[in-house]
Design an enzyme around this catalytic site. Structure first.
Site, PDB file in Angstrom:
ATOM      1  N   GLU A 251       0.680  -1.209  -0.178  1.00  0.00           N
ATOM      2  CA  GLU A 251       0.146   0.067   0.005  1.00  0.00           C
ATOM      3  C   GLU A 251       0.911   1.358   0.245  1.00  0.00           C
ATOM      4  O   GLU A 251       0.368   2.131  -0.730  1.00  0.00           O
ATOM      5  CB  GLU A 251      -0.855   0.011   1.317  1.00  0.00           C
ATOM      6  CG  GLU A 251      -2.017  -0.709   0.989  1.00  0.00           C
ATOM      7  CD  GLU A 251      -2.029  -2.304   1.283  1.00  0.00           C
ATOM      8  OE1 GLU A 251      -0.907  -2.589   1.655  1.00  0.00           O
ATOM      9  OE2 GLU A 251      -2.964  -3.133   1.140  1.00  0.00           O
TER      10      GLU A 251
ATOM     11  N   HIS B 154     -10.087  -5.447  10.749  1.00  0.00           N
ATOM     12  CA  HIS B 154     -10.793  -5.068   9.461  1.00  0.00           C
ATOM     13  C   HIS B 154     -12.141  -4.269   9.569  1.00  0.00           C
ATOM     14  O   HIS B 154     -12.929  -4.585   8.612  1.00  0.00           O
ATOM     15  CB  HIS B 154     -11.046  -6.606   8.646  1.00  0.00           C
ATOM     16  CG  HIS B 154      -9.847  -7.028   8.374  1.00  0.00           C
ATOM     17  ND1 HIS B 154      -8.935  -7.735   9.125  1.00  0.00           N
ATOM     18  CD2 HIS B 154      -9.376  -7.428   7.110  1.00  0.00           C
ATOM     19  CE1 HIS B 154      -8.031  -8.104   8.430  1.00  0.00           C
ATOM     20  NE2 HIS B 154      -7.957  -7.812   7.210  1.00  0.00           N
TER      21      HIS B 154
END
Lengths: 402, 473
Positions: A125, A194
């Site tokens: 990322e 998450h």
């Protein structure tokens, strides 16, 4: 100090460099999987306008036959159209190409536009967010997908320090026309790492724009506006909304349709209490409004659509009308969106408040996995109903406050 | 007239008088001269001696006021070689095609046609690639430009040091003196359409890209005339029209950004490259390897330039990196180790790298360089390295001195001319500082400008929102 009455109603011409069609409020029945109807009543302030728009009312007659579209298709079509319109737009992220998108948002784009414009990345990322920002420095218009915004924390330095602040630090020389998009907030049973909502984090950064669509029309209009915007936009979607269908108007299917950034939408008109929400919580708030209706509380539901810039004008105008406020969000309560809205209302409309502002937010804990605990960790419809009743000083059994 | 004669001339009058005495003796003996014998040689030789002395005294030039144009006696090639040998031995002018120009000397600043071949100080070391040759072609104009530009850069950084100490520059100030050759050599090899992005030691890179001294100093002092109108500061210089993308404060962040610039260049099918500069401290950043991996995967025209000044803030490279061979850290990506204090080595390496990157994708250049100042102005630079080391490098490897010696070796300018250039640099820097001091601080409304490119009339707030609000245009 004047707060302009937000013209959140019908004809709202947007002056921009690009074609933006007129934003229309949602009429007709909002059909959702759970089967709740939205408000059919006309706008308080817009009554006089309605008579001048036979065309619009003609459209309303066809509302029951309007097309339905899932949020997923709305996003996909928006991306498709923007990539077709501007060759500088490209999509980059994990699994956006051959896998057709981790949530199938980018389905079909690789076949249509090729691997140069739909770029699969390794699981890095920080690297690909930085590459996206660098490409935006040079004038391209990247759409960077984070598989979920939880992973954006790996790249948050690029979102904030490289993207958001560049136009300011360079005194306007370097703007960054980038969109960071992906699912935000909890899904179902995905655990603590998450499930976080990043609206409050990104919403506090000057230089960013943070958009939070709810319906398919929101998704289409806001994503197109985001891609065309010359500034960095954080586009927070919701995984559980991807599969939901919403009616879409004919205008919203036009390829130049986009919604104004920084304007909230009144999903449901009311006069007793204002409920602000964004993303999936708009649906919950609408359902809570149905339940409150039966108890004689007429709730106004505001779909924020934009966390930054926050449409304080609309929120304050609504609170001045209803005198009571409940804010709803899925994120952590401390320093959250509701805190900002409450502060804004207290600063600008204190005299109009008849009751303290109520906040409904996610629980102040990392998200548990067990279904019953997870249910307790995120707002449910009854939480919103209860808070609204409290704000209306209806008798609600007070639980012992901690 | 006596007081204008230097000592050596005075001493020679002693000789003069003795020669007169000698000649008198010879004259007297001449009167009784027997012309049948060969004594006349002695007579003539002493007289000749006297005449030569006389000529020497009154026609030689006492002061070495050799202007370039007035030189009548060009030095020979052998003299130049001797000079080179006397110098550090690092300079070896292989050939001077300018031998033809020895007879008609042209002014240094416009000579663009003669080629001088210079050898780099050390050969290049390659990793996964064949290093380029040590011989670099240049022209007298380029040599003089190198000297002038580096003199300006050095002077600017020294002036910034004093400005910081007098509190006109606030916050951070990271100085580049010692490392000028990297910027100069790079600019000589590339165009203004090739992009450069660097970290916070960016003042000289900005100058190299065409920024002015006024813009630099005004930005450092936070004035309107600055390149970022006073809103960026030392670490955020930008010059987009020259493809200079900053100026970044977060160590290592500029590397993925630079690979992104290269991505855009490839996307648009431009024939240009991006030079992403970072230091030995940033070389261990994870995002660097993430970006390098993608650059190699997608064959991006990215050149990663590690300016290895051997200290990441206060940490020496051997304390920070298990493998300080930064040019090899790319693994599958080729690398080249370059003497970063030799502007011609840098030029050659950048030229090589540009050709490589356009064909084959990323390459790493490790510039072995050194900074004389500490990491920033709040670092004296001596707690983690010795002053002997600093002065040693300054003596042995200073980039400006190297060019100076080359200029002398090729006889392109005199000592005085170079000193004049340095004086000119000082003068221009002082003028720029004076002008920058005149420039006003940004208007208070600038607090709210450029937050967005397109603000939609959104409201923004000062510290007390009931006191100060603004609409973003």
């Amino acid at each position: 100090m004047a707060i302009g009455v937000a013209s959140f109603n019908l004809l709202q011409p947007v002056i921009g460099n690009y074609f933006c069609l007129i934003d229309e409020n949602m009429w007709g029945i909002i059909r959702q999987n759970v089967g709740v109807t939205g408000g059919l009543s006309s706008q308080g302030l817009g009554n006089h306008m309605m008579r001048l728009r036979p065309v619009a009312s003609a459209m309303r007659n066809y509302s029951s036959a309007t097309k339905e579209m899932t949020v997923r298709d709305a996003l996909n079509s928006a991306l498709d159209e923007e990539m077709a319109a501007d060759p500088n737009v490209f999509v980059m992220g994990e699994e956006v190409g051959e896998y057709q998108g981790a949530y199938k948002i980018t389905k079909g784009l690789l076949d249509k536009y090729g691997p140069e414009r739909v770029v699969d990345t390794p699981i890095t990322e920080a690297g690909f967010a930085g590459i996206g920002v660098g490409a935006a420095y040079h004038g391209l218009r990247p759409v960077i997908e984070f598989m979920t915004f939880n992973f954006s924390m790996q790249a948050i330095d690029h979102v904030i320090n490289s993207a958001a602040k560049s136009n300011y630090m360079s005194a306007g020389q370097i703007n960054v026309p980038i969109v960071f998009r992906g699912p935000n907030g909890p899904a179902a049973g995905v655990g603590a790492q998450h499930s976080q909502c990043y609206g409050a984090w990104y919403g506090s950064v000057p230089g960013l724009k943070v958009l939070v669509p709810y319906s398919s029309e929101d998704a289409r209009g806001l994503l197109k506006a985001a891609i065309r915007d010359p500034d960095p936009v954080v586009f927070l979607e919701n995984e559980l909304l991807y599969g939901e269908s919403f009616p879409v108007s004919a205008e919203s299917l036009d390829s130049s349709f986009c919604l104004p950034i920084g304007k909230a939408k009144i999903e449901r008109e009311g006069k007793d209490i204002t409920i602000t929400a964004f993303s999936k919580m708009v649906g919950y708030a609408l359902k809570a409004a149905e339940i409150l209706e039966k108890d004689g509380i007429n709730a106004e539901v505001i779909n924020l659509r934009s966390i930054r810039p926050l449409d304080r004008a609309t929120i304050n105008a609504s609170v001045r009308k209803t005198n009571r406020l409940v804010t709803v969000e899925e994120g952590f309560p401390q320093h959250g969106i509701g805190a900002e809205i409450c502060a804004s209302v207290v600063e600008d409309s204190f005299g109009y408040l008849d009751a303290p502002v109520e906040r409904i937010a996610g629980a102040d804990v990392p998200t548990p996995y067990a279904a019953n605990l997870e249910r307790m960790a995120f707002p449910q419809i009854e939480d919103i109903v209860r808070a609204a009743k409290r704000a209306c000083y209806r008798s609600v059994p007070m639980s012992a406050t901690a | 007239m006596w007081k204008h004669l230097p000592l050596w001339k005075l001493l020679s009058t002693v000789e003069l008088s003795t020669s007169i005495t000698k000649s008198k003796a010879i004259f007297s003996s001449a009167l009784n001269f027997d012309y049948s014998k060969p004594h006349y040689i002695k007579f003539f030789s002493s007289g000749l001696y006297f005449i030569i002395l006389f000529l020497f005294l009154f026609f030689s030039d006492p002061s070495p006021n050799l202007t370039f144009q007035s030189l009548q006696q060009p030095k020979t090639t052998t003299d130049a070689m001797a000079l080179a040998r006397r110098s550090s031995g690092l300079l070896k002018p292989l050939s001077t095609a300018s031998s033809s120009s020895l007879l008609q000397r042209r002014p240094f600043s416009t000579d663009d046609t003669t080629t001088i071949t210079v050898e780099t100080s050390v050969p290049f070391t390659g990793h996964n690639c064949d290093p380029p040759s040590r011989s670099v072609d240049t022209t007298p104009k380029e040599l003089m430009t190198f000297f002038t530009d580096m003199a300006f850069m050095r002077r600017m950084e020294i002036a910034a040091d004093s400005l910081y100490k007098s509190k006109l520059i606030r916050g951070f100030c990271h100085l580049y003196d010692g490392q000028e050759a990297v910027s100069i050599g790079m600019e000589a090899a590339i165009t203004k359409k090739d992009c450069i992005i660097t970290a916070y030691r960016d003042h000289c890179i900005f100058l190299g890209r065409g920024g002015t001294l006024l813009e630099s100093f005004a930005e450092l002092m936070g004035r309107q005339a600055g390149c970022s109108r006073g809103k960026g500061g030392s670490m955020h210089f930008y010059k987009k029209d020259a493809c200079f993308f900053g100026g970044h404060g977060i160590v290592g962040a500029q590397v993925p950004l630079g690979c992104g610039l290269a991505f855009a260049q490839k996307y648009r099918k431009e024939d240009h490259v991006t030079f992403t500069m970072y230091g030995d401290g940033a070389a261990n950043q994870g995002q660097l390897f993430e970006a390098l991996n993608m650059a190699a995967l997608w064959d991006l025209p990215a050149i990663l330039v590690c300016e290895n000044n051997h200290y990441g803030m206060g940490t020496a490279e051997w304390r920070a990196a298990k493998s300080p061979a930064y040019y090899k850290r790319g693994d599958y990506v080729p690398g080249l180790k370059v003497d970063g204090m030799d502007a011609f080595a840098v030029k050659q390496a950048c030229k090589f790298a540009k050709e490589h990157a356009l064909k084959n994708g990323p390459i790493i250049l490790e510039m072995d360089t050194y900074r004389y100042h500490g990491h920033s102005m709040s670092d004296p630079g001596s707690t983690y390295r010795t002053r002997d080391e600093i002065s040693g490098v300054r003596q042995e490897r200073d980039p400006i001195e190297r060019i100076r010696k080359l200029i002398f070796a090729h006889d392109l300018a005199t000592e005085k001319e170079l000193k004049d250039i340095e004086k000119q640099a000082r003068k221009e820097v002082d003028e720029a500082i004076a002008q920058a001091k005149e420039s006003p601080m940004p208007d208070e409304s600038e607090l709210f400008t450029n937050v967005y490119r397109k603000g939609y009339g959104v409201e923004s707030f000062g510290t007390d929102r009931k006191e100060l609000r603004a609409t973003l245009p």
